[in-house]
Design a protein around this motif. Structure first.
Motif, short mmCIF file in Angstrom:
data_model
loop_
_atom_site.label_atom_id
_atom_site.label_comp_id
_atom_site.label_asym_id
_atom_site.label_seq_id
_atom_site.Cartn_x
_atom_site.Cartn_y
_atom_site.Cartn_z
N LEU A 44 0.83 -1.20 0.00
CA LEU A 44 0.00 0.00 0.00
C LEU A 44 0.87 1.26 0.00
O LEU A 44 0.62 2.21 -0.76
CB LEU A 44 -0.93 -0.01 1.21
CG LEU A 44 -1.95 1.11 1.33
CD1 LEU A 44 -2.87 1.14 0.12
CD2 LEU A 44 -2.76 0.92 2.61
N HIS A 45 1.90 1.26 0.82
CA HIS A 45 2.82 2.40 0.89
C HIS A 45 3.51 2.61 -0.46
O HIS A 45 3.61 3.74 -0.96
CB HIS A 45 3.84 2.17 2.00
CG HIS A 45 4.72 3.32 2.25
ND1 HIS A 45 6.00 3.40 1.74
CD2 HIS A 45 4.52 4.47 2.93
CE1 HIS A 45 6.55 4.55 2.10
NE2 HIS A 45 5.68 5.21 2.82
N ARG A 46 3.97 1.53 -1.05
CA ARG A 46 4.65 1.63 -2.35
C ARG A 46 3.71 2.17 -3.43
O ARG A 46 4.06 3.05 -4.21
CB ARG A 46 5.20 0.26 -2.74
CG ARG A 46 5.87 0.21 -4.09
CD ARG A 46 7.11 1.08 -4.13
NE ARG A 46 7.88 0.79 -5.31
CZ ARG A 46 9.17 0.98 -5.43
NH1 ARG A 46 9.85 1.47 -4.44
NH2 ARG A 46 9.79 0.69 -6.54
N ALA A 47 2.49 1.63 -3.47
CA ALA A 47 1.52 2.08 -4.48
C ALA A 47 1.19 3.56 -4.29
O ALA A 47 1.16 4.32 -5.27
CB ALA A 47 0.25 1.24 -4.39
N ALA A 48 0.96 3.97 -3.06
CA ALA A 48 0.64 5.38 -2.80
C ALA A 48 1.80 6.28 -3.19
O ALA A 48 1.60 7.33 -3.82
CB ALA A 48 0.27 5.57 -1.33
N ASN A 49 3.02 5.89 -2.83
CA ASN A 49 4.18 6.71 -3.19
C ASN A 49 4.39 6.78 -4.69
O ASN A 49 4.71 7.84 -5.23
CB ASN A 49 5.45 6.16 -2.52
CG ASN A 49 5.54 6.56 -1.08
OD1 ASN A 49 4.91 7.51 -0.63
ND2 ASN A 49 6.32 5.81 -0.31
N MET A 50 4.20 5.66 -5.39
CA MET A 50 4.34 5.67 -6.85
C MET A 50 3.31 6.59 -7.49
O MET A 50 3.64 7.37 -8.38
CB MET A 50 4.16 4.25 -7.41
CG MET A 50 5.33 3.33 -7.17
SD MET A 50 4.97 1.62 -7.71
CE MET A 50 4.76 1.86 -9.47
N LEU A 51 2.08 6.50 -7.03
CA LEU A 51 1.00 7.30 -7.58
C LEU A 51 1.26 8.79 -7.35
O LEU A 51 1.16 9.59 -8.28
CB LEU A 51 -0.33 6.87 -6.96
CG LEU A 51 -1.53 7.56 -7.55
CD1 LEU A 51 -2.36 6.54 -8.32
CD2 LEU A 51 -2.36 8.17 -6.46
N VAL A 52 1.59 9.15 -6.12
CA VAL A 52 1.85 10.56 -5.81
C VAL A 52 3.05 11.08 -6.61
O VAL A 52 2.99 12.17 -7.19
CB VAL A 52 2.07 10.75 -4.29
CG1 VAL A 52 2.64 12.13 -3.99
CG2 VAL A 52 0.76 10.54 -3.55
N TYR A 53 4.12 10.30 -6.66
CA TYR A 53 5.30 10.74 -7.42
C TYR A 53 4.96 10.93 -8.89
O TYR A 53 5.37 11.92 -9.52
CB TYR A 53 6.45 9.74 -7.27
CG TYR A 53 7.68 10.19 -8.03
CD1 TYR A 53 8.53 11.15 -7.49
CD2 TYR A 53 7.96 9.70 -9.29
CE1 TYR A 53 9.64 11.60 -8.19
CE2 TYR A 53 9.06 10.13 -10.00
CZ TYR A 53 9.90 11.08 -9.45
OH TYR A 53 10.99 11.53 -10.15
N ASP A 54 4.19 10.00 -9.45
CA ASP A 54 3.81 10.11 -10.85
C ASP A 54 2.97 11.36 -11.10
O ASP A 54 3.23 12.12 -12.04
CB ASP A 54 3.06 8.86 -11.30
CG ASP A 54 2.66 8.94 -12.76
OD1 ASP A 54 3.57 9.03 -13.62
OD2 ASP A 54 1.46 8.93 -13.05
N LEU A 55 1.95 11.57 -10.27
CA LEU A 55 1.10 12.76 -10.44
C LEU A 55 1.92 14.04 -10.27
O LEU A 55 1.76 14.99 -11.05
CB LEU A 55 -0.05 12.74 -9.43
CG LEU A 55 -1.15 11.72 -9.72
CD1 LEU A 55 -2.07 11.59 -8.52
CD2 LEU A 55 -1.94 12.11 -10.96
N GLU A 56 2.78 14.06 -9.28
CA GLU A 56 3.57 15.27 -9.04
C GLU A 56 4.53 15.53 -10.20
O GLU A 56 4.62 16.66 -10.69
CB GLU A 56 4.35 15.14 -7.73
CG GLU A 56 5.12 16.40 -7.38
CD GLU A 56 5.79 16.33 -6.02
OE1 GLU A 56 5.72 17.33 -5.29
OE2 GLU A 56 6.37 15.28 -5.68
N SER A 57 5.20 14.49 -10.68
CA SER A 57 6.22 14.70 -11.71
C SER A 57 5.64 14.92 -13.10
O SER A 57 6.24 15.64 -13.91
CB SER A 57 7.23 13.55 -11.72
OG SER A 57 6.60 12.34 -12.07
#
Length: 181
Positions: A44-57
């Motif tokens: 869950l942590h990995r998925a959330a971090n990937m999603l946020v990083y992708d949206l931000e970048s």
């Protein structure tokens, strides 16, 4: 599951093989841990971090915003003028973080702060016309990216995942979870 790597293989780990390694090693050193709970939280942590990083970048950094900056603009856009402390609560951020972001967003002409007419200590935040135009354009791109992420699941799977995450967060009151408010 992949076999646990030896110490000499540790530099060959990727995230998912690290999760397997971490669970195996933790279970060996700390008998009685719950490996399924550990895998759930790590995933869950990995998925959330990937999603946020992708949206931000892909969406927000090209506009000069950070993920927290977007969250502040998003809250103000959807609520209208609001006290800074409420923006902090709704965005899940500290008051200090919101204050620092508002300084930058104000300098960029996106947000204005005004003293509350009812309480001179309180600060109300609102979007400028430029801020409103910027957040609505950004959110269209943001939602297009959300659709790409969500599109990896069927509609039934999305609804199930949403229900499970809501159940998980609602159930957290049983054990006094800490969160920003």
């Amino acid at each position: 599951m992949t076999p646990e790597p030896s110490d000499s293989d540790s530099d060959q780990l990727d995230f998912w093989s690290f999760v397997d390694h971490a669970i195996a090693r933790t279970a060996r050193e700390l008998p009685g841990i719950d490996p399924l709970a550990m895998r759930l939280v790590l995933t869950l942590h990995r998925a959330a971090n990937m999603l946020v990083y992708d949206l931000e970048s892909t969406v927000h950094r090209p506009r000069g915003w950070s993920w927290p900056g977007f969250r502040v603009l998003f809250v103000i856009w959807l609520t209208g003028p609001l006290e800074a402390k409420q923006v902090a609560e709704l965005s899940g951020m500290s008051r200090a973080a919101v204050s620092a972001l508002v300084a930058t967003l104000g300098r960029d002409g996106l947000v204005v702060k005004e003293r509350s007419p009812l309480d001179g200590r309180a600060v109300h935040l609102s979007l400028t016309e430029q801020g409103h135009e910027a957040i609505t354009r950004a959110f269209r791109a943001h939602n297009a990216r959300e659709q790409e992420w969500a599109g990896t699941l069927s509609e039934d799977e999305r609804e199930t995942l949403i229900a499970l995450l809501q159940k998980m967060t609602a159930g957290s009151v049983r054990f006094g979870v800490r969160h920003r408010s």
